[in-house]
Design an enzyme around this catalytic site. Structure first.
Site, mmCIF file in Angstrom:
data_model
loop_
_atom_site.group_PDB
_atom_site.id
_atom_site.type_symbol
_atom_site.label_atom_id
_atom_site.label_comp_id
_atom_site.label_asym_id
_atom_site.label_seq_id
_atom_site.Cartn_x
_atom_site.Cartn_y
_atom_site.Cartn_z
ATOM 1 N N GLU A 92 0.875 -1.177 0.000
ATOM 2 C CA GLU A 92 0.000 0.000 0.000
ATOM 3 C C GLU A 92 0.910 1.224 0.000
ATOM 4 O O GLU A 92 1.596 1.492 0.987
ATOM 5 C CB GLU A 92 -0.897 -0.003 1.234
ATOM 6 C CG GLU A 92 -1.745 1.244 1.388
ATOM 7 C CD GLU A 92 -2.428 1.317 2.741
ATOM 8 O OE1 GLU A 92 -2.565 2.443 3.269
ATOM 9 O OE2 GLU A 92 -2.812 0.264 3.290
ATOM 10 N N LYS B 176 -11.855 -1.586 6.279
ATOM 11 C CA LYS B 176 -10.649 -1.451 7.108
ATOM 12 C C LYS B 176 -11.001 -0.732 8.399
ATOM 13 O O LYS B 176 -11.495 0.392 8.374
ATOM 14 C CB LYS B 176 -9.575 -0.660 6.345
ATOM 15 C CG LYS B 176 -8.286 -0.489 7.132
ATOM 16 C CD LYS B 176 -7.183 0.132 6.291
ATOM 17 C CE LYS B 176 -7.390 1.611 6.072
ATOM 18 N NZ LYS B 176 -6.247 2.242 5.377
#
Length: 219
Positions: A42, A130
């Site tokens: 990420e 998330k």
């Protein structure tokens, strides 16, 4: 493609978050962690030149799933998609970004914290939700509490995940964890210590695998 990316995230169970101060550091961190057995990164938008880093990873590392993190607005989401990002994730809940990702058939992981945000996020049809910042609001016990009313939602735990807690997050029901500096220490990047990051990557991967086996044996 989208289904493959989603399946790979679920399979590996770790999303390394890169938050550094230069594109060179970001490339070193991304390539090192991928060579160490975790081919997902990420790239956070707080990195100078983050879009270019994603472009380079997408073009030169076809086996790496490179995503964009800390995406704040639609314009950034568009640029990330154009650069070759394979998933988008935000720190908080932005339903416009989720809708954009769904429309363009790209994996999206909106950030959420409260039950209200979790419900709103899931109704927008993302791939995962998330939970951030997880450790600051109870850690694994908070994930376990959310899994009670939301057993069908695939949670990714992020924020403060470390070697002491990673197994507990998986046991609590998280399908994956997001890990930053605990997996990719700034000092290891500064000193270009590949073996340091490699050892941490192998250790975290083994912990996730063992916790999943333990969770299966309990069910």
């Amino acid at each position: 493609k989208k289904e493959q990316v989603r399946a790979r995230i679920e399979e590996i169970g770790i999303i390394p978050a890169i938050r550094v101060s230069s594109p060179q550091d970001a490339m070193f961190a991304a390539e090192t962690v991928c060579r160490s057995g975790i081919p997902i990164v990420e790239v956070t938008m707080t990195i100078p030149g983050a879009i270019e880093v994603i472009t380079e990873l997408a073009q030169n590392n076809p086996n790496v799933i490179a995503g964009a993190g800390t995406v704040f607005d639609l314009e950034t989401a568009r640029r990330c998609l154009d650069s070759g990002a394979q998933f988008l994730t935000s720190t908080g809940l932005d339903l416009d970004i989720v809708a954009f990702a769904v429309k363009h058939d790209i994996v999206v992981l909106p950030g959420a914290l409260t039950p209200t945000e979790v419900m709103a996020a899931w109704k927008a049809r993302p791939d995962f939700v998330k939970i951030f910042p997880c450790s600051q609001v109870g850690g694994p016990s908070y994930i376990r509490a959310l899994k009670g009313p939301f057993p069908h939602i695939p949670f990714i735990a992020a924020g403060g995940v470390n070697q002491q807690t990673v197994a507990d997050f998986i046991l609590a029901g998280a399908v994956a964890v997001g890990i930053g500096g605990e997996l990719i220490p700034h000092e290891a990047i500064h000193l270009r210590q590949e073996h340091w990051i490699g050892e941490l990557a192998r250790r975290f991967a083994a912990m996730v695998k063992d916790a999943r086996i333990q969770r299966q044996s309990r069910s």
